[in-house]
Enzyme design. Sequence first.
Site, short mmCIF file in Angstrom:
data_model
loop_
_atom_site.label_atom_id
_atom_site.label_comp_id
_atom_site.label_asym_id
_atom_site.label_seq_id
_atom_site.Cartn_x
_atom_site.Cartn_y
_atom_site.Cartn_z
N TYR A 68 20.97 -74.06 69.93
CA TYR A 68 20.73 -72.67 69.54
C TYR A 68 20.68 -72.52 68.02
CZ TYR A 68 20.37 -70.89 74.20
OH TYR A 68 19.90 -70.64 75.46
N ARG A 71 17.13 -73.18 67.27
CA ARG A 71 16.30 -72.06 67.72
C ARG A 71 16.47 -70.87 66.76
NH1 ARG A 71 12.49 -72.29 71.34
NH2 ARG A 71 13.09 -70.42 72.47
N GLN A 102 11.44 -59.81 77.24
CA GLN A 102 12.26 -60.93 77.70
C GLN A 102 12.59 -61.83 76.51
OE1 GLN A 102 10.46 -62.59 81.61
NE2 GLN A 102 8.86 -61.38 80.66
N ASN A 103 12.01 -61.53 75.36
CA ASN A 103 12.21 -62.38 74.19
C ASN A 103 13.54 -62.04 73.50
OD1 ASN A 103 9.76 -63.41 74.83
ND2 ASN A 103 8.62 -62.08 73.43
N HIS A 120 16.94 -60.04 77.92
CA HIS A 120 17.63 -61.34 77.91
C HIS A 120 18.51 -61.54 76.67
CE1 HIS A 120 14.37 -63.06 80.86
NE2 HIS A 120 15.18 -62.19 81.42
N CYS A 128 31.85 -63.67 72.54
CA CYS A 128 32.90 -64.55 73.03
C CYS A 128 32.51 -65.05 74.42
CB CYS A 128 34.21 -63.77 73.07
SG CYS A 128 35.53 -64.66 73.93
N THR A 192 3.60 -63.12 79.50
CA THR A 192 4.66 -63.61 80.39
C THR A 192 4.07 -64.24 81.64
OG1 THR A 192 6.56 -63.00 81.75
CG2 THR A 192 5.04 -61.22 81.21
N ASN A 217 -2.96 -62.16 79.02
CA ASN A 217 -2.50 -63.56 79.11
C ASN A 217 -3.74 -64.44 79.17
OD1 ASN A 217 -1.26 -66.06 80.01
ND2 ASN A 217 0.46 -64.84 80.73
N ALA A 235 -2.27 -62.52 72.76
CA ALA A 235 -1.62 -61.21 72.65
C ALA A 235 -1.98 -60.54 71.32
CB ALA A 235 -0.12 -61.37 72.76
#
Length: 257
Positions: A68, A71, A102-103, A120, A128, A192, A217, A235
């Site tokens: 992460y 990322r 969803q990003n 998400h 935590c 998506t 798409n 897009a």
Amino acid sequence: MQLLSEELLRSLGEARHVMVLTGAGMSAESGVPTFRDAQSGIWEKFRAEDLATPEAFEANPARVWQWYEERRAIVRSARPHAGHQALVMLESLVPELSVITQNVDGLHQLAGSKKVTELHGNILRSKCHVTGRPISAEWLSGSAHAVPPSPYVSGGFARPDVVWFGEVLPRQALEAAMQAAVQCDFCISAGTTSLVQPAASLPLMALEHGAAVIEINPSETPLSPHADQCLRGLASEVLASLVNQLSSWKHDSGQGR
Ligand code: APR
């Protein structure tokens, strides 16, 4: 560039509430790789379940945190593209616009979209792992550990505030998204695969409640056969062209606001 049909352009122009659902394809042109594309280099040998599940984190928090970290570095340097800007413009052209994403990169908000629901979570936030309480960036930057500890629970860790595979979505965000799906009269699904639930059901809910649904798409998805029109393209280009078309329609029909 493929254009929206006359009939759908009118529906969009007359819509009271427009919902836009975005996925990883929306961020791809900003340089944020999709999950699959990101699994290169040292990460190639790992499956999603090794990197983005609570079990993976519990088994190897340092590996998941490191993934992460990489990322987050990509997301921090990413900038919104013409498609994100087009959605900001769309906000001023329709009475109500709900962006459901969803990003986890915050690019819609960075572009200036005001009403954004993150299904998400957001990779730039941490929480935590035990209690789910938010953890500040100051706390994280003050930690010299491979995985920052939780400030709330002894022996607990910080984790990214994203929804991992097998986890439930944040209740408020899901409720807001479902409300937008049943209330909207025009739905745009952009970038998506329409495979990951429950997000994939949102355009279908909109359809069931009478909304027109279009897909943006380059590839076919499970939504394609149900959509009123599929605009095959990137897009950035398709959204920019759609908003141009809408502006002209509003101007020509005397509905410019
Ligand atoms: N413009 C539009 N669509 C694009 C573009 C582009 N420039 N580039 C790729 N796409 C499309 C692909 O054809 C594909 O259908 O975007 C989609 C990306 O698919 P996924 O990577 O599966 O992303 P998504 O559907 O958003 O996945 C949903 O699953 O990986 C998890 O949590 C992650 O939020 C993500 C969720």
